[in-house]
Each structure stands twice: as C-alpha cells, then as structure tokens.
Design a protein around this motif. Structure first.
Motif, PDB file in Angstrom:
ATOM      1  N   LEU A   1      43.857  13.255 -13.919  1.00 31.04           N
ATOM      2  CA  LEU A   1      43.865  13.702 -12.543  1.00 31.04           C
ATOM      3  C   LEU A   1      44.850  12.928 -11.679  1.00 31.04           C
ATOM      4  CD1 LEU A   1      40.029  14.145 -11.902  1.00 31.04           C
ATOM      5  CD2 LEU A   1      41.726  15.924 -12.272  1.00 31.04           C
ATOM      6  N   ALA A   2      45.082  11.653 -12.026  1.00 28.97           N
ATOM      7  CA  ALA A   2      45.981  10.836 -11.211  1.00 28.97           C
ATOM      8  C   ALA A   2      47.347  11.499 -11.094  1.00 28.97           C
ATOM      9  CB  ALA A   2      46.111   9.448 -11.809  1.00 28.97           C
ATOM     10  N   GLY A   3      47.843  11.542  -9.870  1.00 27.93           N
ATOM     11  CA  GLY A   3      49.157  12.136  -9.606  1.00 27.93           C
ATOM     12  C   GLY A   3      49.120  13.625  -9.327  1.00 27.93           C
ATOM     13  N   THR A   4      47.956  14.249  -9.449  1.00 25.39           N
ATOM     14  CA  THR A   4      47.847  15.689  -9.179  1.00 25.39           C
ATOM     15  C   THR A   4      47.231  15.914  -7.798  1.00 25.39           C
ATOM     16  OG1 THR A   4      45.623  15.900 -10.138  1.00 25.39           O
ATOM     17  CG2 THR A   4      47.514  16.182 -11.638  1.00 25.39           C
ATOM     18  N   LEU A   5      47.409  17.114  -7.279  1.00 19.88           N
ATOM     19  CA  LEU A   5      46.807  17.458  -5.994  1.00 19.88           C
ATOM     20  C   LEU A   5      45.321  17.723  -6.163  1.00 19.88           C
ATOM     21  CD1 LEU A   5      49.436  19.829  -4.355  1.00 19.88           C
ATOM     22  CD2 LEU A   5      48.756  17.550  -3.585  1.00 19.88           C
ATOM     23  N   CYS A   6      44.562  17.304  -5.187  1.00 14.81           N
ATOM     24  CA  CYS A   6      43.127  17.544  -5.157  1.00 14.81           C
ATOM     25  C   CYS A   6      42.881  18.963  -4.652  1.00 14.81           C
ATOM     26  CB  CYS A   6      42.492  16.536  -4.208  1.00 14.81           C
ATOM     27  SG  CYS A   6      40.733  16.745  -3.978  1.00 14.81           S
ATOM     28  N   PRO A   7      41.892  19.657  -5.184  1.00 17.40           N
ATOM     29  CA  PRO A   7      41.564  20.982  -4.643  1.00 17.40           C
ATOM     30  C   PRO A   7      41.038  20.855  -3.208  1.00 17.40           C
ATOM     31  CG  PRO A   7      40.059  20.383  -6.444  1.00 17.40           C
ATOM     32  CD  PRO A   7      41.043  19.277  -6.307  1.00 17.40           C
ATOM     33  N   ASN A   8      41.020  21.956  -2.495  1.00 17.81           N
ATOM     34  CA  ASN A   8      40.560  21.993  -1.104  1.00 17.81           C
ATOM     35  C   ASN A   8      39.441  23.019  -0.962  1.00 17.81           C
ATOM     36  OD1 ASN A   8      40.474  21.471   1.653  1.00 17.81           O
ATOM     37  ND2 ASN A   8      42.083  22.948   2.100  1.00 17.81           N
ATOM     38  N   PRO A   9      38.311  22.784  -1.644  1.00 17.82           N
ATOM     39  CA  PRO A   9      37.248  23.797  -1.617  1.00 17.82           C
ATOM     40  C   PRO A   9      36.497  23.822  -0.287  1.00 17.82           C
ATOM     41  CG  PRO A   9      36.476  21.858  -2.761  1.00 17.82           C
ATOM     42  CD  PRO A   9      37.935  21.625  -2.450  1.00 17.82           C
ATOM     43  N   VAL A  10      35.790  24.910  -0.082  1.00 15.79           N
ATOM     44  CA  VAL A  10      34.841  24.995   1.024  1.00 15.79           C
ATOM     45  C   VAL A  10      33.603  24.227   0.586  1.00 15.79           C
ATOM     46  CG1 VAL A  10      33.408  26.528   2.423  1.00 15.79           C
ATOM     47  CG2 VAL A  10      35.743  27.222   1.789  1.00 15.79           C
ATOM     48  N   LEU A  11      33.120  23.319   1.436  1.00 15.64           N
ATOM     49  CA  LEU A  11      31.971  22.482   1.119  1.00 15.64           C
ATOM     50  C   LEU A  11      30.684  23.144   1.595  1.00 15.64           C
ATOM     51  CD1 LEU A  11      33.631  19.092   2.086  1.00 15.64           C
ATOM     52  CD2 LEU A  11      33.540  20.174  -0.162  1.00 15.64           C
ATOM     53  N   ALA A  12      29.571  22.504   1.320  1.00 16.72           N
ATOM     54  CA  ALA A  12      28.258  23.100   1.585  1.00 16.72           C
ATOM     55  C   ALA A  12      28.059  23.506   3.042  1.00 16.72           C
ATOM     56  CB  ALA A  12      27.161  22.137   1.151  1.00 16.72           C
ATOM     57  N   ASP A  13      28.681  22.796   3.974  1.00 13.44           N
ATOM     58  CA  ASP A  13      28.499  23.118   5.387  1.00 13.44           C
ATOM     59  C   ASP A  13      29.506  24.143   5.902  1.00 13.44           C
ATOM     60  OD1 ASP A  13      30.793  21.631   5.446  1.00 13.44           O
ATOM     61  OD2 ASP A  13      30.013  20.050   6.726  1.00 13.44           O
ATOM     62  N   GLY A  14      30.325  24.702   4.997  1.00 13.55           N
ATOM     63  CA  GLY A  14      31.288  25.725   5.376  1.00 13.55           C
ATOM     64  C   GLY A  14      32.648  25.186   5.770  1.00 13.55           C
ATOM     65  N   LEU A  15      32.807  23.868   5.808  1.00 11.43           N
ATOM     66  CA  LEU A  15      34.099  23.268   6.123  1.00 11.43           C
ATOM     67  C   LEU A  15      34.883  23.011   4.844  1.00 11.43           C
ATOM     68  CD1 LEU A  15      32.943  20.618   8.756  1.00 11.43           C
ATOM     69  CD2 LEU A  15      34.100  22.798   9.209  1.00 11.43           C
ATOM     70  N   ARG A  16      36.199  23.026   4.963  1.00  8.90           N
ATOM     71  CA  ARG A  16      37.045  22.696   3.821  1.00  8.90           C
ATOM     72  C   ARG A  16      37.158  21.178   3.688  1.00  8.90           C
ATOM     73  NH1 ARG A  16      39.155  26.209   0.627  1.00  8.90           N
ATOM     74  NH2 ARG A  16      39.299  28.346   1.324  1.00  8.90           N
ATOM     75  N   PHE A  17      37.453  20.740   2.479  1.00 11.18           N
ATOM     76  CA  PHE A  17      37.651  19.324   2.179  1.00 11.18           C
ATOM     77  C   PHE A  17      38.607  18.683   3.179  1.00 11.18           C
ATOM     78  CE2 PHE A  17      40.301  16.218  -0.188  1.00 11.18           C
ATOM     79  CZ  PHE A  17      39.349  15.255  -0.424  1.00 11.18           C
ATOM     80  N   ASP A  18      39.759  19.319   3.437  1.00 11.71           N
ATOM     81  CA  ASP A  18      40.746  18.786   4.376  1.00 11.71           C
ATOM     82  C   ASP A  18      40.162  18.553   5.761  1.00 11.71           C
ATOM     83  OD1 ASP A  18      42.778  18.747   2.528  1.00 11.71           O
ATOM     84  OD2 ASP A  18      43.809  20.519   3.297  1.00 11.71           O
ATOM     85  N   GLU A  19      39.304  19.449   6.209  1.00 13.02           N
ATOM     86  CA  GLU A  19      38.702  19.316   7.540  1.00 13.02           C
ATOM     87  C   GLU A  19      37.754  18.123   7.607  1.00 13.02           C
ATOM     88  OE1 GLU A  19      38.080  23.616   9.403  1.00 13.02           O
ATOM     89  OE2 GLU A  19      37.261  23.454   7.353  1.00 13.02           O
ATOM     90  N   VAL A  20      37.072  17.852   6.528  1.00  8.91           N
ATOM     91  CA  VAL A  20      36.103  16.766   6.489  1.00  8.91           C
ATOM     92  C   VAL A  20      36.798  15.407   6.374  1.00  8.91           C
ATOM     93  CG1 VAL A  20      34.242  15.744   5.115  1.00  8.91           C
ATOM     94  CG2 VAL A  20      34.275  18.201   5.547  1.00  8.91           C
TER      95      VAL A  20
END
Length: 109
Positions: A1-20
């Motif tokens: 995983l190192a060096g790769t982009l992290c996914p940006n899923p919608v989390l349990a509260d409806g916000l995306r990872f980036d927003e949190v």
C-alpha cells in the motif's frame, strides 16, 4: 500500500474520507487501539479511522495485506503493515488544517 493513493469512500455518517480528515495525517486500522495509542495519535494531530469489518477500508487493508496504514495529508499512503504498534509510532507530529468535522475514532461503513 505504501506509495499508493488511499481510497476516498463514503463513511458511516455519509461524509467522505477527505471531508473527515482535512489536511491531516490519518491512521486507518482494522485492529483496536489502546487508549494510550489513541491519545498519542491525537496529540500528534492525526485522525484515527477504524475500518469496520466488511467496509471498503477493511477490504482495502486486507487486499494490501495490512491491518493499519498511515495516510499523508496528500492522501498517499506513507506506511502500512501488520504491527499496529509500529505503525502508530511512525505517525509524525503534524499541525495540519483541520476539517470542519471532528471524527477522531471515526468508523468506516
């Protein structure tokens, strides 16, 4: 995983990872953390997200053969592995710009 982009899923509260996460480091883990580890990460300015079983982050960690990953503010994985203790120690201190949403200990769907 190192060096790769992290996914940006919608989390349990409806916000995306980036927003949190905002402009901070994040630790994504499928393993429980001790109170000491949580406090250590919080003091370093990191956001902690628990990858719930069956969640997109859980699958991502499993596919990468890891149980925890450090994600940099630019969303690239800095380090990943099975030793949650070692991964927690590797999170650097960082004073990033916080998101408007505070989700330390947040759960993914």
């Amino acid at each position: 995983l190192a060096g790769t982009l992290c996914p940006n899923p919608v989390l349990a509260d409806g916000l995306r990872f980036d927003e949190v996460v905002g402009n901070r480091f994040a630790l994504i883990t499928s393993s429980p953390l001790s109170d000491e580890q949580r406090n250590q990460l919080r003091s370093r300015g990191a956001v902690v997200l628990f990858a719930a079983p069956g969640s997109e982050f859980d699958g991502w960690l499993r596919k990468g053969r890891a149980s925890a990953a450090i994600v940099r503010p630019d969303r690239v994985v800095m380090q990943a592995g099975h030793s949650v203790e070692a991964i927690c120690r590797a999170v650097p201190e960082f004073d990033g710009v916080e998101s408007t949403n505070e989700h330390v200990g947040h759960r993914s769907m």
